[in-house]
Scaffold this active site. Structure first.
Site, mmCIF file in Angstrom:
data_model
loop_
_atom_site.group_PDB
_atom_site.id
_atom_site.type_symbol
_atom_site.label_atom_id
_atom_site.label_comp_id
_atom_site.label_asym_id
_atom_site.label_seq_id
_atom_site.Cartn_x
_atom_site.Cartn_y
_atom_site.Cartn_z
ATOM 1 N N HIS A 14 0.554 -1.171 -0.163
ATOM 2 C CA HIS A 14 -0.148 -0.186 -0.201
ATOM 3 C C HIS A 14 1.214 0.829 0.131
ATOM 4 O O HIS A 14 0.066 2.405 0.448
ATOM 5 C CB HIS A 14 -0.754 -0.359 0.994
ATOM 6 C CG HIS A 14 -2.159 1.155 0.912
ATOM 7 N ND1 HIS A 14 -2.097 2.054 1.960
ATOM 8 C CD2 HIS A 14 -2.664 0.935 0.120
ATOM 9 C CE1 HIS A 14 -3.574 2.446 1.769
ATOM 10 N NE2 HIS A 14 -3.694 1.763 0.992
ATOM 11 N N LYS B 171 2.985 4.211 -0.808
ATOM 12 C CA LYS B 171 3.318 5.227 -2.272
ATOM 13 C C LYS B 171 4.419 6.113 -1.932
ATOM 14 O O LYS B 171 4.574 6.814 -0.811
ATOM 15 C CB LYS B 171 1.990 6.119 -2.375
ATOM 16 C CG LYS B 171 0.886 5.359 -2.825
ATOM 17 C CD LYS B 171 -0.179 5.614 -1.519
ATOM 18 C CE LYS B 171 -1.032 4.928 -1.395
ATOM 19 N NZ LYS B 171 -2.092 4.898 0.198
ATOM 20 N N ASP C 250 16.723 10.901 -7.858
ATOM 21 C CA ASP C 250 18.156 11.293 -7.704
ATOM 22 C C ASP C 250 18.831 10.735 -6.165
ATOM 23 O O ASP C 250 19.688 11.546 -6.179
ATOM 24 C CB ASP C 250 18.351 12.223 -8.037
ATOM 25 C CG ASP C 250 17.970 12.521 -10.003
ATOM 26 O OD1 ASP C 250 18.022 11.832 -10.352
ATOM 27 O OD2 ASP C 250 18.157 14.282 -10.685
ATOM 28 N N HIS D 216 -9.295 11.304 1.978
ATOM 29 C CA HIS D 216 -8.551 10.331 1.662
ATOM 30 C C HIS D 216 -6.860 10.548 2.737
ATOM 31 O O HIS D 216 -6.378 9.416 2.960
ATOM 32 C CB HIS D 216 -8.002 9.727 0.202
ATOM 33 C CG HIS D 216 -7.466 7.902 0.462
ATOM 34 N ND1 HIS D 216 -6.460 8.441 -0.154
ATOM 35 C CD2 HIS D 216 -7.555 7.132 0.283
ATOM 36 C CE1 HIS D 216 -6.130 7.231 -0.391
ATOM 37 N NE2 HIS D 216 -7.178 7.096 0.179
ATOM 38 N N LYS E 140 -4.936 10.849 5.504
ATOM 39 C CA LYS E 140 -3.958 10.209 6.019
ATOM 40 C C LYS E 140 -2.880 10.717 7.444
ATOM 41 O O LYS E 140 -1.882 10.383 7.716
ATOM 42 C CB LYS E 140 -3.386 8.750 5.953
ATOM 43 C CG LYS E 140 -4.370 7.652 5.324
ATOM 44 C CD LYS E 140 -3.463 8.161 3.668
ATOM 45 C CE LYS E 140 -4.147 6.854 2.782
ATOM 46 N NZ LYS E 140 -5.074 6.727 2.673
ATOM 47 N N ASP F 190 -0.157 18.081 20.098
ATOM 48 C CA ASP F 190 0.466 19.678 20.295
ATOM 49 C C ASP F 190 1.299 20.443 19.651
ATOM 50 O O ASP F 190 1.860 20.848 20.522
ATOM 51 C CB ASP F 190 1.202 18.994 21.794
ATOM 52 C CG ASP F 190 0.875 18.266 22.579
ATOM 53 O OD1 ASP F 190 -0.548 17.623 22.922
ATOM 54 O OD2 ASP F 190 1.337 17.349 23.646
#
Length: 509
Positions: free
Chosen positions: A229, A231, A236, A409, A411, A416
């Site tokens: 999952h 991404k 470079d 979508h 996450k 604090d």
């Protein structure tokens, strides 16, 4: 043909005649030979008892625990070898660790946990850019790829053969002609709708392609668990991208009929943390492509950085091959260390008991806990389970919201105003236990402030779910919640089970 039909018929009759015996054997395997969460064990036993035929198929397809199987042995050994020296360096580094502000000093135990459990090196020279819009993120990625001199590494769970991918593919093929090494790593389940000819066209142009866990039987993907999952994009070794955006037109907000505006969060990092992303990509590539890119030292040369960043970052990854659930534990420890407030954005909120209890304790202890989820389901079972947990948190004193402007979508978590976490992992059991995930934990007041500003801006298009409004939900919602909540131990399987028989998984040669 008649022989095959007769054999199939005989096999089906044998299974029906011996169904009770088969269920007993499966029950013994589940209880005694696979270490599982007790709740999941009882749920599988009930499934086998009440729906023996369907339950039997479900278990074969999504219920088996591959954590100890041979598929991960090579990967575990390689991880151990590559990090042996690094662990020794970390043991020295820890004793000299001094953070820049007194407020940040209290997060030393979080840093040390991530070093020990996830081998996540702390880097202190990173520039962080945050993207919440798909077009802006992919414009930035394409600009960085256009400037590539040595290599481009792309790893995505979903790649769709649409106008966005065509735009990226044009850049990749042109950079290959310029002498840049290009590698694309994709997940077989996530990219099930991509045709084999699309990958062959890419390979013919000189792009190296690898597939994570290819389908066994062409169009039937039996191994729906343990998906990659992550991404990740690394250019470079200088700049890296990580976050929630996959490659597809819906991530640009173009699939408005189904999702509306797509609200996500992605990071562009320049600094030493990119090396950690580069290593993470290579480990996954080596496993999928059966290569050893660690032999190519030039892929890990430290480049010169254009931006003089000062953010502290740890790249935390985990998966079925990990000894610890490091991504989940990172979330858990951040929650437990909060003193003032916690902001969470997640499309799926199905926490395990320790995460749920810690959030409730924080809310009841005076910590301002705020949780934001989408207002619409892309997986109905998961959504209604999510909504039930949201109601439980509202009853505990948390401020809970549903995003009304499209599909959320992102996450992200901030604590604090000091520490943030952004990456690919949802706040659910699938991301905690079954998927390969990667998050960036950032110790920076500036980054936390930007993420909090984005959260507060999203509040303008949110609807609050209070304890009172949750109690007023209709009977149909209550029924859907109850069924989904009852199935929540299996939801990390059911979330993609509906896709199994629609898969067009490709088999790489």
């Amino acid at each position: 043909m008649e022989i095959i039909f007769e054999l199939t018929k005989d096999a089906a009759l044998w299974i029906l005649d011996n169904l009770v015996f088969i269920n007993i054997i499966l029950s013994i395997i589940i209880i005694f030979f696979q270490r599982r969460n007790p709740t999941a064990v009882w749920t599988w036993l009930l499934v086998l008892y009440f729906i023996p035929i369907v339950g039997f198929i479900l278990y074969l397809v999504v219920g088996q625990d591959y954590r100890k199987s041979k598929m991960f042995k090579m990967k575990e050994i390689e991880d151990e070898i590559k990090y042996a020296v690094r662990r020794q360096e970390e043991s020295i580094y820890r004793r000299k660790l001094r953070l820049k502000t007194p407020e940040m000093e209290r997060f030393q135990s979080l840093i040390l946990y991530n070093l020990n459990a996830a081998e996540a090196v702390l880097t202190d020279n990173n520039d962080i850019r945050i993207y919440t819009d798909g077009r802006e993120k992919f414009d930035a990625l394409i600009a960085e790829m256009n400037g590539a001199k040595n290599y481009i590494h792309l790893q995505y769970y979903i790649i769709r053969n649409d106008e966005l991918w065509q735009e990226i593919e044009e850049v990749l093929t042109r950079k290959v002609q310029e002498g840049v090494e290009v590698r694309v790593l994709f997940d077989s389940m996530g990219c099930r709708k991509m045709r084999e000819r699309s990958w062959r066209r890419l390979e013919k142009a000189g792009v190296q392609v690898a597939e994570f866990f290819p389908a066994f039987l062409g169009q039937l993907q039996l191994r729906v668990n343990y998906r990659n999952h992550r991404k990740i994009a690394v250019i470079d070794g200088r700049v890296g991208f990580v976050g929630g955006f996959n490659i597809g037109r819906e991530y640009l907000g173009l699939d408005t009929k189904k999702f509306g505006y797509w609200r996500d969060t992605h990071l562009c990092i320049e600094g030493s943390a990119v090396t950690s992303l580069a290593v993470r990509f290579v480990l996954d590539w080596n496993y999928a492509a059966k290569e050893n890119l660690f032999l190519q030292d030039r892929l890990f040369e430290i480049p010169e950085y254009e931006r003089d960043g000062r953010s502290l970052v740890q790249i935390v990854s985990s998966g079925p091959d990990s000894k610890y659930d490091s991504v989940r534990d990172n979330y858990l420890k951040m929650i437990q260390m909060a003193e003032k407030y916690i902001y969470i954005q997640t499309p799926y909120f199905i926490p395990d008991q320790p995460i749920l209890d810690s959030l409730k304790i924080a809310a009841k202890s005076g910590v301002d806990v705020r949780i934001m989820i989408p207002c619409k389901p892309d997986h109905p079972f998961v959504y209604w389970a999510t909504y039930s947990y949201l109601g439980e948190m509202a009853a505990a004193g948390a401020r809970c919201y549903t995003y009304q402007n499209g599909f959320l979508h992102a996450k992200t978590m901030t604590v604090d105003g000091l520490v943030s976490c952004v990456g690919t992992a949802n706040m659910d059991i699938r991301s905690f236990q079954l998927n390969f995930e990667v998050n960036a934990t950032i110790y920076s007041e500036g980054t936390a402030k930007k993420l909090e500003d984005a959260f507060e801006n999203d509040l303008l298009v949110c609807k609050e779910v209070t304890e009172e409004t949750y109690r007023q939900r209709g009977l149909s919602i209550r029924i859907r919640e109850q069924i989904s909540r009852l199935c929540s131990p299996l939801l990390y399987n059911l979330r993609i089970f509906g896709d199994v028989f629609r898969c067009t998984g490709t088999r790489r040669k």
